[in-house]
Design a protein around this motif. Structure first.
Motif: not given
Length: 414
Positions: A170-185
């Protein structure tokens, strides 16, 4: 089954599934004069190819160490000591190394296999050797991930510590995306992910056959564009080009970098596949390197540009520890991995006749999408077209023609 001479060397090939890609390697090993090929498989090959093996053991969990060890032990009891224990799948390399250690077989060690497989340790080892790699951290919590993001900035990359082929990347471009991807993983201290600084620039690969710890032959390929960009951009078709010319300064620097990476990680005999970037300022950096043959037709193209049987070359390296050489780069080659817009199942393929009229004279191999098959969401798409020519410019022109002419159409179910 046809059985080899008792004077032959026992070579155990752990080949769980008989895909065409896998069977090309199996055929190459079976064709060696002094080899008795023994297989550890989940699914046997088709009846017309079972003669390639002198004996087979079927296992239920071929990716597990226990089943690999048990399968090799059964074959050892039936046929005697193995000479080599081999396989091509990246997720098997550590288990194969453990099997070699258990049975006293020469080949890549457990320590080396783990360095190649565990990407965070790999990058630590490469950086310790003075090689340029993306900054990275193994993160097991949101706090650790945000600390790394603060250090390197956005965008950044999240991937499995032992992933391959841009899968679950995953490419993560913003803090909100980082939170979402970490949760999904489901990231946790016991299930960390690898966070990396995102490298910008053109993406390439570098392949070698290494014998006795020294790379004996090498090749360079250009990704058009990078794999992650293809995954993130539905309208882009991926292409890979092996230029005939490899004397450019960047290619020679990649060669030096790749050779140094192999030395740092300690590979003795085998094939490597390294992905590297040329950044906008001209600097090079290693993405990662694997101790296995490349996939996605890249190995086949390596043979095509040198006009050699690349599968036999791999087999000779891992079984006999020698290289059939010398190699001379006679051609350029390119491959388009065809995919269309939308989703669903393949409903039609158009432009086939026009594409064949335009490039058929230089066509090496093609696999058209299967009507009714579900869309493949990987960068490899639903099929491919591979071409070869003496001129790199001509190959580039054919790539453009294929992309613009061959179209895949999907239909949603229901």
């Amino acid at each position: 089954m046809t059985r080899a001479s008792d004077m032959s060397q026992n070579v155990v090939f752990v080949a769980p599934f008989p895909s065409e890609a896998t069977m090309r390697f199996v055929r190459a090993v079976a064709a060696l004069d002094d080899v008795k090929l023994l297989g550890v498989v989940h699914t046997p090959p088709p009846e017309h190819e079972r003669h390639l093996y002198s004996d087979l053991v079927r296992v239920t969990e071929p990716m597990s160490l226990r089943d690999v060890l048990d399968g090799v032990e059964v074959l050892r009891q039936r046929h005697g000591q193995p000479h080599r224990i081999i396989g091509i799948l990246e997720m098997l390399q550590v288990n194969l190394a453990h099997a070699r250690a258990r049975f006293g077989v020469a080949g890549t060690s457990v320590a080396t296999a783990e360095l190649f497989r565990e990407k965070a340790r790999m990058k630590d080892a490469l950086r310790a050797a003075g090689l340029p790699v993306a900054r990275h951290a193994l993160v097991g919590s949101e706090a650790e991930a945000f600390a790394f993001a603060t250090e390197v900035g956005f965008p950044l990359i999240l991937k499995p510590p032992a992933g391959m082929g841009a899968r679950a990347t995953f490419r993560v471009s913003a803090p909100s995306e980082l939170t979402r991807v970490l949760s999904g993983l489901g990231v946790s201290p016991v299930a960390p992910v690898l966070a990396e600084q995102m490298l910008r620039g053109s993406e390439h690969s570098f392949e070698t056959i290494t014998v006795g710890g020294v790379p004996q032959a090498w090749s360079v390929a250009n990704y058009q564009p990078g794999c992650l960009e293809v995954l993130e951009t539905p309208w882009i078709q991926w292409a890979c080009v092996l230029p005939r010319e490899v004397d450019a300064p960047s290619c020679q620097r990649a060669r030096e970098m790749g050779f140094a990476a192999i030395a740092a990680l300690g590979l003795e005999d085998g094939m490597t596949h390294m992905e590297w970037f040329e950044q906008a300022d001209g600097r090079l950096a290693i993405g990662e390197i694997a101790a296995r043959p490349p996939g996605a037709q890249l190995l086949h193209m390596t043979g095509v540009v040198h006009d050699i049987d690349i599968y036999r070359a791999w087999a000779r390296a891992v079984v006999h520890g020698v290289l059939d050489a010398p190699w001379r780069r006679k051609y350029a080659a390119g491959c388009v991995y065809v995919r269309g817009m939308g989703s669903g199942r393949v409903a039609a393929v158009t432009g086939v006749r026009e594409t064949h009229e335009a490039v058929g004279q230089w066509l090496v191999e093609a696999k058209l999408p299967t009507l009714g098959a579900a869309k493949n969401d990987s960068y490899e798409g639903d099929g491919y077209v591979l071409v070869r020519h003496e001129s790199t410019a001509k190959v580039q022109a054919m790539i453009k023609t294929i992309v613009e002419t061959l179209k895949i159409h999907y239909a949603r179910e229901g």
